[in-house]
Motif scaffolding. Sequence first.
Motif, PDB file in Angstrom:
ATOM      1  N   ILE A  29     -83.779 -95.668  70.977  1.00 16.16           N
ATOM      2  CA  ILE A  29     -84.091 -94.806  69.833  1.00 16.16           C
ATOM      3  C   ILE A  29     -85.419 -95.202  69.214  1.00 16.16           C
ATOM      4  O   ILE A  29     -86.249 -94.341  68.900  1.00 16.16           O
ATOM      5  CB  ILE A  29     -82.945 -94.838  68.800  1.00 16.16           C
ATOM      6  CG1 ILE A  29     -81.763 -94.026  69.334  1.00 16.16           C
ATOM      7  CG2 ILE A  29     -83.407 -94.310  67.452  1.00 16.16           C
ATOM      8  CD1 ILE A  29     -80.499 -94.175  68.530  1.00 16.16           C
ATOM      9  N   HIS A  33     -88.464 -92.341  69.089  1.00 20.00           N
ATOM     10  CA  HIS A  33     -88.943 -91.791  67.820  1.00 20.00           C
ATOM     11  C   HIS A  33     -90.462 -91.633  67.797  1.00 20.00           C
ATOM     12  O   HIS A  33     -90.981 -90.817  67.037  1.00 20.00           O
ATOM     13  CB  HIS A  33     -88.485 -92.652  66.648  1.00 20.00           C
ATOM     14  CG  HIS A  33     -87.061 -92.409  66.275  1.00 20.00           C
ATOM     15  ND1 HIS A  33     -86.403 -93.178  65.353  1.00 20.00           N
ATOM     16  CD2 HIS A  33     -86.158 -91.482  66.693  1.00 20.00           C
ATOM     17  CE1 HIS A  33     -85.168 -92.746  65.205  1.00 20.00           C
ATOM     18  NE2 HIS A  33     -84.989 -91.715  66.017  1.00 20.00           N
ATOM     19  N   ASP A  34     -91.172 -92.400  68.611  1.00 25.70           N
ATOM     20  CA  ASP A  34     -92.635 -92.304  68.672  1.00 25.70           C
ATOM     21  C   ASP A  34     -93.130 -91.246  69.659  1.00 25.70           C
ATOM     22  O   ASP A  34     -94.327 -91.013  69.757  1.00 25.70           O
ATOM     23  CB  ASP A  34     -93.250 -93.659  69.048  1.00 25.70           C
ATOM     24  CG  ASP A  34     -93.097 -94.683  67.930  1.00 25.70           C
ATOM     25  OD1 ASP A  34     -93.026 -94.267  66.756  1.00 25.70           O
ATOM     26  OD2 ASP A  34     -93.045 -95.883  68.239  1.00 25.70           O
ATOM     27  N   CYS A  38     -90.495 -85.329  69.175  1.00 21.92           N
ATOM     28  CA  CYS A  38     -89.177 -85.820  68.748  1.00 21.92           C
ATOM     29  C   CYS A  38     -89.009 -85.587  67.257  1.00 21.92           C
ATOM     30  O   CYS A  38     -89.702 -86.180  66.434  1.00 21.92           O
ATOM     31  CB  CYS A  38     -89.023 -87.299  69.072  1.00 21.92           C
ATOM     32  SG  CYS A  38     -87.424 -87.970  68.556  1.00 21.92           S
ATOM     33  N   GLU A  39     -88.081 -84.704  66.902  1.00 22.20           N
ATOM     34  CA  GLU A  39     -87.790 -84.423  65.496  1.00 22.20           C
ATOM     35  C   GLU A  39     -86.522 -85.135  65.037  1.00 22.20           C
ATOM     36  O   GLU A  39     -86.368 -85.436  63.860  1.00 22.20           O
ATOM     37  CB  GLU A  39     -87.651 -82.918  65.289  1.00 22.20           C
ATOM     38  CG  GLU A  39     -88.937 -82.159  65.556  1.00 22.20           C
ATOM     39  CD  GLU A  39     -88.807 -80.671  65.288  1.00 22.20           C
ATOM     40  OE1 GLU A  39     -87.898 -80.251  64.539  1.00 22.20           O
ATOM     41  OE2 GLU A  39     -89.642 -79.915  65.827  1.00 22.20           O
ATOM     42  N   LEU A  40     -85.602 -85.408  65.967  1.00 18.33           N
ATOM     43  CA  LEU A  40     -84.339 -86.076  65.650  1.00 18.33           C
ATOM     44  C   LEU A  40     -83.834 -86.744  66.916  1.00 18.33           C
ATOM     45  O   LEU A  40     -83.844 -86.133  67.995  1.00 18.33           O
ATOM     46  CB  LEU A  40     -83.308 -85.053  65.152  1.00 18.33           C
ATOM     47  CG  LEU A  40     -81.907 -85.581  64.875  1.00 18.33           C
ATOM     48  CD1 LEU A  40     -81.919 -86.458  63.622  1.00 18.33           C
ATOM     49  CD2 LEU A  40     -80.930 -84.433  64.695  1.00 18.33           C
ATOM     50  N   TYR A  41     -83.401 -87.989  66.793  1.00 14.14           N
ATOM     51  CA  TYR A  41     -82.830 -88.719  67.918  1.00 14.14           C
ATOM     52  C   TYR A  41     -81.944 -89.772  67.281  1.00 14.14           C
ATOM     53  O   TYR A  41     -82.420 -90.814  66.815  1.00 14.14           O
ATOM     54  CB  TYR A  41     -83.966 -89.347  68.743  1.00 14.14           C
ATOM     55  CG  TYR A  41     -83.637 -89.710  70.167  1.00 14.14           C
ATOM     56  CD1 TYR A  41     -83.561 -88.728  71.148  1.00 14.14           C
ATOM     57  CD2 TYR A  41     -83.440 -91.022  70.552  1.00 14.14           C
ATOM     58  CE1 TYR A  41     -83.299 -89.055  72.476  1.00 14.14           C
ATOM     59  CE2 TYR A  41     -83.182 -91.362  71.876  1.00 14.14           C
ATOM     60  CZ  TYR A  41     -83.108 -90.375  72.830  1.00 14.14           C
ATOM     61  OH  TYR A  41     -82.845 -90.700  74.145  1.00 14.14           O
ATOM     62  N   ALA A  42     -80.650 -89.482  67.159  1.00 12.88           N
ATOM     63  CA  ALA A  42     -79.751 -90.321  66.382  1.00 12.88           C
ATOM     64  C   ALA A  42     -78.370 -90.383  67.033  1.00 12.88           C
ATOM     65  O   ALA A  42     -77.921 -89.409  67.633  1.00 12.88           O
ATOM     66  CB  ALA A  42     -79.628 -89.747  64.966  1.00 12.88           C
ATOM     67  N   GLU A  55     -80.092 -84.810  69.309  1.00  7.53           N
ATOM     68  CA  GLU A  55     -81.540 -84.778  69.488  1.00  7.53           C
ATOM     69  C   GLU A  55     -82.069 -83.422  69.074  1.00  7.53           C
ATOM     70  O   GLU A  55     -81.401 -82.417  69.256  1.00  7.53           O
ATOM     71  CB  GLU A  55     -81.915 -84.987  70.962  1.00  7.53           C
ATOM     72  CG  GLU A  55     -81.342 -86.211  71.606  1.00  7.53           C
ATOM     73  CD  GLU A  55     -81.703 -86.311  73.079  1.00  7.53           C
ATOM     74  OE1 GLU A  55     -82.811 -85.864  73.475  1.00  7.53           O
ATOM     75  OE2 GLU A  55     -80.871 -86.830  73.833  1.00  7.53           O
ATOM     76  N   TRP A  57     -85.917 -81.463  69.563  1.00  6.13           N
ATOM     77  CA  TRP A  57     -87.265 -81.524  70.109  1.00  6.13           C
ATOM     78  C   TRP A  57     -88.027 -80.271  69.706  1.00  6.13           C
ATOM     79  O   TRP A  57     -87.451 -79.190  69.621  1.00  6.13           O
ATOM     80  CB  TRP A  57     -87.199 -81.671  71.636  1.00  6.13           C
ATOM     81  CG  TRP A  57     -86.593 -82.991  71.990  1.00  6.13           C
ATOM     82  CD1 TRP A  57     -85.273 -83.279  72.158  1.00  6.13           C
ATOM     83  CD2 TRP A  57     -87.288 -84.221  72.126  1.00  6.13           C
ATOM     84  NE1 TRP A  57     -85.108 -84.611  72.403  1.00  6.13           N
ATOM     85  CE2 TRP A  57     -86.338 -85.218  72.392  1.00  6.13           C
ATOM     86  CE3 TRP A  57     -88.637 -84.579  72.054  1.00  6.13           C
ATOM     87  CZ2 TRP A  57     -86.688 -86.549  72.593  1.00  6.13           C
ATOM     88  CZ3 TRP A  57     -88.988 -85.907  72.261  1.00  6.13           C
ATOM     89  CH2 TRP A  57     -88.022 -86.870  72.518  1.00  6.13           C
TER      90      TRP A  57
END
Length: 105
Positions: A29, A33-34, A38-42, A55, A57
């Motif tokens: 994660i 995130h970089d 990527c807007e959400l990755y949780a 996720e 994108w």
Amino acid sequence: MSDPIVVTAVFTPATGARDALIEALSIAIAEVHDEPGCELYAIHDAPDGTIVMLEKWSSVDELDRHGAGEPVARLNSSLAGLLAEPVVVTRLVPIPAGTEVQGQL
């Protein structure tokens, strides 16, 4: 560029491997995130014992680049022996409803 895309990935930990699975996912994660787009990755705990990754994108192209990238390759390698079954990945296309902010991820 295409519209944003949401992805779910469901991870079923092998017996006794839950903490190691969460650690492997947490390392990935931080890298992801970089990544561009990527807007959400949780990750989240699910009641059935699985770990669900959500996720979002900015585009399908950016998601595809992510899937072919080094962070995913490293993550896949780190999952060896940690899963009871293959990861279930689903790409979702939003159906906007309600308010613009609350009606879609």
